[in-house]
Design a protein around this motif. Structure first.
Motif, PDB file in Angstrom:
ATOM      1  N   ARG A 251       7.016 -10.568  45.902  1.00  0.00           N
ATOM      2  CA  ARG A 251       6.012  -9.655  45.369  1.00  0.00           C
ATOM      3  C   ARG A 251       4.670 -10.362  45.190  1.00  0.00           C
ATOM      4  N   GLY A 252       4.761 -11.621  44.877  1.00  0.00           N
ATOM      5  CA  GLY A 252       3.537 -12.373  44.650  1.00  0.00           C
ATOM      6  C   GLY A 252       3.811 -13.484  43.666  1.00  0.00           C
ATOM      7  N   LEU A 253       2.740 -14.088  43.163  1.00  0.00           N
ATOM      8  CA  LEU A 253       2.885 -15.180  42.206  1.00  0.00           C
ATOM      9  C   LEU A 253       1.941 -14.936  41.048  1.00  0.00           C
ATOM     10  N   ARG A 254       2.425 -15.212  39.853  1.00  0.00           N
ATOM     11  CA  ARG A 254       1.526 -15.078  38.710  1.00  0.00           C
ATOM     12  C   ARG A 254       1.698 -16.303  37.823  1.00  0.00           C
ATOM     13  N   LEU A 255       0.885 -17.288  38.088  1.00  0.00           N
ATOM     14  CA  LEU A 255       1.042 -18.556  37.382  1.00  0.00           C
ATOM     15  C   LEU A 255      -0.264 -18.955  36.716  1.00  0.00           C
ATOM     16  N   GLY A 256      -0.152 -19.381  35.489  1.00  0.00           N
ATOM     17  CA  GLY A 256      -1.325 -19.884  34.774  1.00  0.00           C
ATOM     18  C   GLY A 256      -1.727 -21.237  35.335  1.00  0.00           C
ATOM     19  N   ASN A 257      -3.007 -21.579  35.145  1.00  0.00           N
ATOM     20  CA  ASN A 257      -3.520 -22.847  35.682  1.00  0.00           C
ATOM     21  C   ASN A 257      -3.178 -23.018  37.158  1.00  0.00           C
ATOM     22  N   PHE A 258      -3.136 -21.932  37.882  1.00  0.00           N
ATOM     23  CA  PHE A 258      -2.732 -21.982  39.289  1.00  0.00           C
ATOM     24  C   PHE A 258      -3.678 -22.844  40.142  1.00  0.00           C
ATOM     25  N   PRO A 259      -4.988 -22.815  39.871  1.00  0.00           N
ATOM     26  CA  PRO A 259      -5.849 -23.701  40.668  1.00  0.00           C
ATOM     27  C   PRO A 259      -5.416 -25.164  40.563  1.00  0.00           C
ATOM     28  N   GLN A 260      -5.075 -25.604  39.347  1.00  0.00           N
ATOM     29  CA  GLN A 260      -4.613 -26.990  39.214  1.00  0.00           C
ATOM     30  C   GLN A 260      -3.294 -27.197  39.928  1.00  0.00           C
ATOM     31  N   ILE A 261      -2.389 -26.200  39.822  1.00  0.00           N
ATOM     32  CA  ILE A 261      -1.079 -26.349  40.462  1.00  0.00           C
ATOM     33  C   ILE A 261      -1.261 -26.457  41.974  1.00  0.00           C
ATOM     34  N   ARG A 262      -2.166 -25.638  42.529  1.00  0.00           N
ATOM     35  CA  ARG A 262      -2.462 -25.766  43.964  1.00  0.00           C
ATOM     36  C   ARG A 262      -2.925 -27.188  44.285  1.00  0.00           C
ATOM     37  N   GLY A 263      -3.773 -27.717  43.426  1.00  0.00           N
ATOM     38  CA  GLY A 263      -4.271 -29.081  43.634  1.00  0.00           C
ATOM     39  C   GLY A 263      -3.129 -30.086  43.616  1.00  0.00           C
ATOM     40  N   ILE A 264      -2.227 -29.907  42.674  1.00  0.00           N
ATOM     41  CA  ILE A 264      -1.078 -30.807  42.552  1.00  0.00           C
ATOM     42  C   ILE A 264      -0.220 -30.719  43.810  1.00  0.00           C
ATOM     43  N   ILE A 265      -0.017 -29.487  44.297  1.00  0.00           N
ATOM     44  CA  ILE A 265       0.781 -29.303  45.509  1.00  0.00           C
ATOM     45  C   ILE A 265       0.080 -29.949  46.706  1.00  0.00           C
ATOM     46  N   ASP A 266      -1.246 -29.746  46.798  1.00  0.00           N
ATOM     47  CA  ASP A 266      -1.992 -30.379  47.897  1.00  0.00           C
ATOM     48  C   ASP A 266      -1.777 -31.886  47.894  1.00  0.00           C
ATOM     49  N   GLU A 267      -1.861 -32.467  46.699  1.00  0.00           N
ATOM     50  CA  GLU A 267      -1.682 -33.911  46.605  1.00  0.00           C
ATOM     51  C   GLU A 267      -0.283 -34.314  47.045  1.00  0.00           C
ATOM     52  N   ALA A 268       0.723 -33.534  46.592  1.00  0.00           N
ATOM     53  CA  ALA A 268       2.112 -33.859  46.935  1.00  0.00           C
ATOM     54  C   ALA A 268       2.328 -33.760  48.444  1.00  0.00           C
ATOM     55  N   LEU A 269       1.810 -32.684  49.041  1.00  0.00           N
ATOM     56  CA  LEU A 269       2.021 -32.502  50.480  1.00  0.00           C
ATOM     57  C   LEU A 269       1.323 -33.613  51.269  1.00  0.00           C
ATOM     58  N   GLU A 270       0.119 -33.969  50.836  1.00  0.00           N
ATOM     59  CA  GLU A 270      -0.589 -35.037  51.535  1.00  0.00           C
ATOM     60  C   GLU A 270       0.203 -36.339  51.480  1.00  0.00           C
ATOM     61  N   SER A 271       0.899 -36.559  50.356  1.00  0.00           N
ATOM     62  CA  SER A 271       1.680 -37.799  50.267  1.00  0.00           C
ATOM     63  C   SER A 271       2.876 -37.757  51.220  1.00  0.00           C
ATOM     64  N   VAL A 272       3.336 -36.556  51.571  1.00  0.00           N
ATOM     65  CA  VAL A 272       4.393 -36.457  52.585  1.00  0.00           C
ATOM     66  C   VAL A 272       3.798 -36.675  53.976  1.00  0.00           C
ATOM     67  N   TRP A 273       2.649 -36.052  54.245  1.00  0.00           N
ATOM     68  CA  TRP A 273       2.042 -36.174  55.580  1.00  0.00           C
ATOM     69  C   TRP A 273       1.719 -37.633  55.906  1.00  0.00           C
ATOM     70  N   ASN A 274       1.267 -38.402  54.896  1.00  0.00           N
ATOM     71  CA  ASN A 274       0.935 -39.782  55.232  1.00  0.00           C
ATOM     72  C   ASN A 274       2.095 -40.751  55.016  1.00  0.00           C
ATOM     73  N   GLY A 275       3.272 -40.196  54.720  1.00  0.00           N
ATOM     74  CA  GLY A 275       4.466 -41.023  54.680  1.00  0.00           C
ATOM     75  C   GLY A 275       4.671 -41.787  53.382  1.00  0.00           C
ATOM     76  N   ASP A 276       3.861 -41.509  52.351  1.00  0.00           N
ATOM     77  CA  ASP A 276       4.022 -42.223  51.088  1.00  0.00           C
ATOM     78  C   ASP A 276       5.244 -41.761  50.299  1.00  0.00           C
ATOM     79  N   ALA A 277       5.662 -40.526  50.511  1.00  0.00           N
ATOM     80  CA  ALA A 277       6.783 -39.996  49.738  1.00  0.00           C
ATOM     81  C   ALA A 277       7.658 -39.131  50.639  1.00  0.00           C
ATOM     82  N   THR A 278       8.931 -38.989  50.264  1.00  0.00           N
ATOM     83  CA  THR A 278       9.781 -38.057  50.991  1.00  0.00           C
ATOM     84  C   THR A 278       9.484 -36.657  50.467  1.00  0.00           C
TER      85      THR A 278
END
Lengths: 293, 433
Positions: free
Chosen positions: B382-409
């Protein structure tokens, strides 16, 4: 007393410094006070539910490993910007000092970048380093190097350091050049007659005499790297990849203006304020004593 | 003499009253060609009647617009309407005293309003627990896959995008074998490869029905489907099948330059791609994992809505209601949809666009609508309704980038991101209780 003869009026001195005082109060002290007050609050974006929580925002920050990461990034970044900016500027100044023909043109060209606004400089570097269409990655690709600072943290740090230091080189250059020209020729000539090599002359005579300038520039550069590089980071890496270029100032912006966490963001500003005050005090009190004037 | 003056004054007063249209302010974040289109729509509305005047002003990107409007509200200078991106929804909803819910306003001030006219998969994202629309879903989009027809022909691939992510492996390898450097790139990685991935496979992104059930929601995007997908993307990044190009839509450059043969992007990217691609391109649905689901769920929307802010005179809201009525007209919606690639928000607008022959002339442009309407949405889609979502997006971006560059599984990165994201949710809950 003799002094009274010069300033006979008691109110006039205050009146004369009033414009500066008012500006300081309105644009520095008042916002700083607001930040301090807000750092004790937890509130929603619109300010409907405001709760006074004392130091909860600070405790939250200090327990957050991400915050400490940002502290580490900021120190590494500032040290690199200051070092790169100063070493290159010193090198250029030493060379420009020896130029006889067309010295004016060289100097003008070297000072030029300082006139470029930080954001414009950042956009230029962003274009040059852009992995998809930048000219630098294109050249690196010819040598078989795949540049992508959106993925590689080291490369991202390189971009923000180069873009930040580049502008500062002009400023540093100006001061180093002035410092070099203030050194009496006779000292260097005497050393040359005594048989000191150019390198030795630089290290033993020129460099110590430049140390006041170098110290002053160190302070200015670190403060610059701390506070004035937001535009560069915002235009190039947005703090990424991961949080590898998210400096303290960038984090204040992200949490406050993007995330609308006003209390947390204010607490970060207050810590930043404390860091800079401490840094300045420490440098002036302890480092200054070791510098020869 | 005096009499003459009086007459003059009275007639002047009458004249000014006759022309005193109610002026309202609209703050939006549509720059460039989209901004010009918004201005066009607004001026057509202003010209269509004489009671109301809408003043539209561009306020920078979504962040700037939302932050600016909130700051303005705090100092009592808010606009009547503000465009807020989807990740700001929880913040707006939580500010009950600041917003005038659309359904209430339209019930009171408009006669033609019927919520059933609107696409439920679109309005659902911005509705309260009873399904009432809270804001006007002006520009909503959903992710699709664009592919380069010339590159596909060159690599011996069929004239369609990969239907499944399993097929992506095959398609990507074919492109690499044909001598290209990159299979696909993406825009908005968190939105497309985590938020929509979860919806499409009918797995929760967060507890409490993705946050619709309450502020005590917790992120759960570190479960099997998401971890497997991100792990695969990480491997593809190493192999060259996937090439990461940035957090927003920087990937466009790689698609335009024919470096990458495929591009997962918002349906609203259509106008830009159409203008910039020097080659034939096709639009196909966002792939899914055949191993994880037989019939994929609908994708969810992104984009922004128009929120009405409180604190204005009553006649302002009449103007807002009239403007929203105008925006909902099939002609206006269909025009906006065809111009921008944003979804039409009413069924009538889809029908009108079809009658006008737009979909048959521009194959693939109905991909987004089919993707949104082919199945009934579930609590997970249906969608997502999360508080502080802009920060959460930022956190996810950081996590995904750490996968793309091989720093984390993938597992490590998503575990960290859920933990850090949950801190943000607790902080939001704390600030809004």
């Amino acid at each position: 007393m003799h002094d009274n003869a010069v300033f006979s009026h008691k109110v006039l001195p205050y009146f004369l410094i009033a414009p500066q005082l008012i500006i300081t109060l309105v644009f520095f002290i008042w916002p700083a006070g607001q930040a301090l007050y807000q750092s004790f609050l937890i509130e929603d974006a619109f300010g409907f539910s405001v709760e006074f929580v004392w130091f909860e925002n600070f405790i939250y920050l200090l327990e957050d490993p991400e915050y400490w990461n940002s502290v580490r990034v900021t120190f590494v970044f500032s040290a690199l910007v200051a070092l790169v900016g100063m070493i290159l500027a010193l090198l250029l100044a030493a060379m420009a000092d020896r130029v006889v023909k067309g010295a004016g043109a060289y100097k003008t060209l070297l000072i030029w970048p300082y006139a470029v606004a930080p954001v414009v400089a950042a956009v230029l570097w962003w274009l040059m380093f852009n992995p998809s269409m930048g000219v630098l990655p294109f050249w690196m690709d010819l040598f078989g190097y795949d540049w992508n600072h959106y993925v590689n943290s080291g490369e991202a740090m390189t971009v923000v350091v180069i873009a930040s230091a580049w502008k500062q080189i002009s400023y540093n250059f100006l001061f180093f050049l002035a410092g070099l020209q203030a050194i009496p020729r006779s000292l260097i000539e005497a050393a040359a007659i005594d048989g000191a090599s150019p390198f030795k002359r630089f290290w033993q005579i020129v460099f110590p005499l430049l140390s006041p300038t170098a110290f002053f520039l160190l302070v200015v550069n670190i403060v610059y790297a701390f506070f004035e590089t937001f535009g560069v980071i915002h235009a190039t890496t947005l703090g990424g990849p991961g949080s590898s270029t998210k400096t303290l100032v960038y984090k204040v912006y992200e949490d406050g203006f993007v995330g609308l966490d006003l209390g947390g963001s204010a607490a970060q500003s207050v810590i930043l304020m404390i860091i800079v005050i401490t840094l300045t005090v420490v440098q002036f009190r302890y480092v200054e004593k070791k510098v020869q004037y | 003499m005096n009499k003459k003056l009086l007459v003059l004054a009275v007639s002047a007063l009458g004249a000014s009253q006759a022309f005193a249209a109610t002026e309202i302010e609209l703050w939006h974040a549509m720059g460039g060609a989209l901004g010009e289109k918004v201005d066009e729509i607004v001026s057509e509305f202003n010209g269509s009647q004489s009671d109301y005047v809408v003043n539209a002003s561009y306020r920078g990107n979504y962040n700037d617009t939302m932050t600016g409007a909130i700051a303005a509200f705090r100092s009592g200078e808010q606009p009547d309407i503000v465009q807020v991106y989807e990740v700001g929804t929880a913040t707006m909803m939580a500010a009950e005293g600041a917003i005038y819910p659309m359904y209430q306003m339209m019930d009171e001030l408009s006669d033609g309003f019927d919520q059933d006219d609107y696409l439920s998969t679109v309005t659902g994202y911005y509705a309260d627990e009873n399904g009432n629309m809270l804001s006007m879903p002006f520009n909503s989009s959903t992710p699709v896959l664009y592919y380069n027809k010339a590159m596909f022909a060159d690599a011996g691939l069929p004239d369609r995008g990969p239907r499944t992510w399993e097929e992506m492996d095959e398609f990507g390898n074919k492109l690499l074998e044909a001598g290209y450097d990159c299979g696909f790139t993406t825009a908005w990685q968190s939105w497309i490869h985590l938020e929509n991935l979860s919806a499409r496979h009918d797995v929760p992104f967060a507890t409490q029905a993705n946050g619709f059930g309450g502020l005590d929601t917790e992120l759960v995007f570190n479960s099997d489907v998401q971890v497997a997908h991100i792990e695969q993307m990480g491997e593809w990044q190493q192999e060259g099948i996937f090439s990461y190009s940035g957090r927003t839509n920087e990937g466009s450059a790689k698609f335009y330059s024919e470096e990458c043969g495929m591009y997962t992007e918002s349906s609203a990217g259509y106008a830009g791609i159409n203008a910039n691609a020097q080659f034939e391109f096709g639009v196909s649905p966002l792939p899914y994992w055949a191993s994880a689901i037989d019939t994929p769920q609908n994708t969810i929307i992104g984009g922004a809505t128009l929120w009405t802010l409180r604190g204005q005179d009553d006649d302002h809201y009449e103007a807002v209601a009239a403007f929203f009525d105008y925006l909902s007209q099939p002609e206006v919606q269909a025009d906006w949809h065809q111009f921008s690639g944003y979804l039409p928000v009413t069924y009538d607008a889809i029908e009108l666009t079809r009658e006008q022959g737009f979909y048959s002339e521009n194959p693939g442009t109905d991909t987004s609508i089919n993707q949104m309407t082919s199945v009934e949405p579930t609590a997970n889609s249906r969608g997502l309704r999360l508080g502080n979502f802009p920060q959460i997006r930022g956190i996810i971006d950081e996590a995904l980038e750490s996968v793309w560059n091989g720093d984390a599984t993938a597992q490590e990165a998503l575990d960290t991101a859920t933990d850090r994201g949950n801190d943000q949710l607790r902080r939001f809950e704390r600030a809004n209780r």
